[in-house]
Design an enzyme around this catalytic site. Structure first.
Site, PDB file in Angstrom:
ATOM      1  N   ARG A 157       0.814  -1.196   0.000  1.00 31.60           N
ATOM      2  CA  ARG A 157       0.000   0.000   0.000  1.00 31.60           C
ATOM      3  C   ARG A 157       0.849   1.247   0.000  1.00 31.60           C
ATOM      4  O   ARG A 157       1.941   1.284   0.557  1.00 31.60           O
ATOM      5  CB  ARG A 157      -0.912   0.011   1.231  1.00 31.60           C
ATOM      6  CG  ARG A 157      -1.741  -1.278   1.340  1.00 31.60           C
ATOM      7  CD  ARG A 157      -3.080  -1.042   2.006  1.00 31.60           C
ATOM      8  NE  ARG A 157      -2.952  -0.288   3.222  1.00 31.60           N
ATOM      9  CZ  ARG A 157      -3.761   0.706   3.558  1.00 31.60           C
ATOM     10  NH1 ARG A 157      -4.737   1.077   2.758  1.00 31.60           N
ATOM     11  NH2 ARG A 157      -3.587   1.322   4.702  1.00 31.60           N
ATOM     12  N   SER A 189       8.048  -5.472   6.139  1.00 32.69           N
ATOM     13  CA  SER A 189       7.717  -6.435   7.193  1.00 32.69           C
ATOM     14  C   SER A 189       8.403  -7.786   7.034  1.00 32.69           C
ATOM     15  O   SER A 189       7.758  -8.824   6.921  1.00 32.69           O
ATOM     16  CB  SER A 189       6.208  -6.605   7.245  1.00 32.69           C
ATOM     17  OG  SER A 189       5.627  -5.333   7.307  1.00 32.69           O
ATOM     18  N   ASP A 208       6.151  -3.680  10.319  1.00 33.32           N
ATOM     19  CA  ASP A 208       4.706  -3.424  10.468  1.00 33.32           C
ATOM     20  C   ASP A 208       4.232  -3.481  11.926  1.00 33.32           C
ATOM     21  O   ASP A 208       3.307  -2.778  12.317  1.00 33.32           O
ATOM     22  CB  ASP A 208       3.866  -4.358   9.580  1.00 33.32           C
ATOM     23  CG  ASP A 208       4.194  -5.830   9.756  1.00 33.32           C
ATOM     24  OD1 ASP A 208       5.109  -6.158  10.529  1.00 33.32           O
ATOM     25  OD2 ASP A 208       3.517  -6.662   9.114  1.00 33.32           O
TER      26      ASP A 208
END
Ligand code: ADP
Ligand code: MG
Length: 504
Positions: free
Chosen positions: A121, A189, A242
């Site tokens: 994203r 992540s 994350d």
């Protein structure tokens, strides 16, 4: 005949239930093992940890699925010895260099990239200080083409940078005012050995990623290089995990958030540690007295973990065998495939599903966790959603009602184990922090992000009730979990703001 068929299937399910059993005493053991690992991880730099795991499994070739009590005790002792010698821990306990979480005073326009596993994203966040907070958040989501997950670094980072270029091309030249350079927080992540707030080298890939030439490289430098190629003038102000982003976003809204957990494609957790309790933290201690630790708990392993033949097969066939065992028992990437393996065994041993073509049933990852969730939550009187999912994904058509009920039970066994183990991991962290005891009046809030926790209601409820079960009614009153949707992305923008080159 029919009775015999059912008895065979029932036997498989009964064995699964036994192997997946997570009574509270066992989970307490998992929590204790997790706590011990957290301590060990803070002591040493964890560099030798993978070695430790590999040699351990070699010593006991039958691996971690052995179940006899004597064997478990022996394995545990072996593991302790291994830990002592190496002085490290299987979980990396990465120092994040985030010593100050965003406090709300951050202002300006910031960007974030969130590369987590399934999708990535791009976010644009307008922050307006203490009172107004996040005044605008826009984002786009792009799914990562499968071939890029095992290609080369240049292609992967090039793809990411091009999505970013597109995102800012739409906004015109004057978005960031005053001739300032755009600033970005990068949520990456995967396990990274962080060298500063905005640099870190990739230790290894997880979650079925295998872009080999990126291992050992500084992922910020790779991204920065790719952005330059695309003509994107942007500075990466922060590199975070994350879990750290989720923790930051959570605490931005509620200062009692002290733990961030990811339950999505993969699983991991971060928490706020006292800086003077981190022997491996070298140099001057941060002013805040705190340091966020990314535990990388996905790689946690303990002989107390309940595992099955299906877990063992899944692990052996994965791109990272003998690694990320805790993650493989818990997270969304794997739950569907565990269920598929159980169904395959049943289909092989008896004819409860009729005469099935096993091509689909034998294909890894064709049954996904959202399908498991849909079957588990099926409330139609004839379990028609189960029938549909079995037919659609696994080519198991014309199932009897009894067979569908059995499938729901399998989903329940596998998912309950996952949720209960995740809860035990959280309890391990809470205990390491010295919190969550009866009489502790401080609130302890756990921010959780990830599709598994967000969408799988049975999972979420099971996790929450297990926390109460493990902590006790009284102590659990000061502990709560909070869905922090998109926290991993928002947190990156917040930390980028806190580390802006223009901040005074
Ligand atoms: P990532 O981990 O890649 O950042 P997400 O946090 O969005 O992505 O998590 C996606 C994962 O969440 C999927 O891989 C899937 O396992 C799980 N998931 C998504 N939707 C559902 C659902 N409806 N039920 C159960 N699990 C889901
Ligand atoms: Mg994510």
């Amino acid at each position: 005949m029919v009775a015999a068929v059912e008895a065979v299937a029932e036997q498989v399910v009964a064995q699964l239930r036994e192997d997946c059993a997570t009574p509270a005493a066992r989970l307490d053991g998992v929590a204790a093992a997790m706590e011990e690992e957290l301590r060990a991880g803070l002591r040493e730099d964890g560099g030798s940890k993978i070695e430790m795991i590999v040699s351990y499994v070699d010593d006991l070739p039958n691996g971690y699925c052995a179940t006899s009590a004597a064997r478990l005790a022996a394995m545990e002792e072996e593991m302790r010895a291994g830990l002592r010698e190496e002085g490290g821990s299987k979980i990396k306990m990465i120092v994040s260099y985030v010593d100050n979480l965003p406090n709300g005073s951050e202002e300006g326009l910031f960007y974030a990239l969130d590369l987590g596993g399934t999708n990535f994203r791009v976010l644009r966040v307008q922050l307006a200080g203490k009172e107004k907070r996040v005044v605008k958040l826009e984002s786009t989501e792009v799914s990562i083409p499968h071939h890029l997950m095992s290609g080369n670094a240049e292609e992967l980072f090039g793809f990411i940078a091009s999505a970013l270029a597109k995102f800012i091309a739409d906004e015109g030249p004057n978005k960031v005012l005053g001739g300032k350079q755009r600033e970005l927080g990068f949520t990456f992540s995967f396990p990274v050995r962080q060298t500063s707030i905005a640099s870190g080298t990739l230790i290894k890939w997880t979650k079925e990623f295998a872009v080999d030439d990126a291992v050992g490289e500084d992922v910020v430098a790779e991204l920065q290089k790719a952005m330059e190629k695309q003509g994107v003038d942007m500075r990466v102000s922060a590199l975070i995990n994350d879990t750290v982003g989720t923790l930051a976003a959570g605490s931005y809204n509620d200062e009692d958030v002290v733990i961030g957990v990811i339950l999505g494609t993969g699983s991991n957790a971060a928490y706020v540690e006292k800086a003077d309790a981190i022997p491996k933290l070298k140099g001057e201690l941060p002013k805040s007295g705190n340091m966020v630790i990314n535990t990388e708990w996905g790689n946690f392993f303990s002989s107390r973990l309940p595992t099955t033949e299906y877990d063992q097969a899944l692990d052996e066939e994965s791109v990272n065998p003998r690694e990320q065992i805790f993650e493989k028992l818990i997270s969304g990437l794997y739950l569907g495939d565990i269920v598929r393996r159980v169904l395959l065994k049943i289909a092989t041993q008896c004819s409860i599903f009729g005469d099935v073509d096993q091509t689909k049933l034998r294909s890894p990852f064709v049954l996904r966790t959202p399908d498991v969730s849909a079957m588990h939550h099926d409330e139609t009187p004839d379990l028609s959603i189960v029938a549909e999912k079995l037919a659609e994904n696994l080519k198991i058509a014309d199932t009897t009602f009894e067979a569908r009920k059995m499938v729901v039970e399998i989903c329940d066994i596998v998912t309950s184990r996952s949720a209960r183990l995740a809860a035990a991991g959280i309890v391990g962290i809470i205990r390491k922090m010295g919190r969550g005891t009866a009489g502790d009046k401080r609130r302890t809030v756990i921010a959780i992000d990830g599709g598994l926790f967000e969408h799988y209601v049975e999972f979420r409820q099971c996790l929450e009730s297990t926390l109460v079960e493990l902590l006790g009614e009284e102590a659990s009153q000061s502990v709560s979990v909070k869905l922090t949707k998109d926290g991993s992305g928002l947190g990156a923008a917040l930390i980028a703001a806190a580390h802006s080159q223009y901040a005074n």
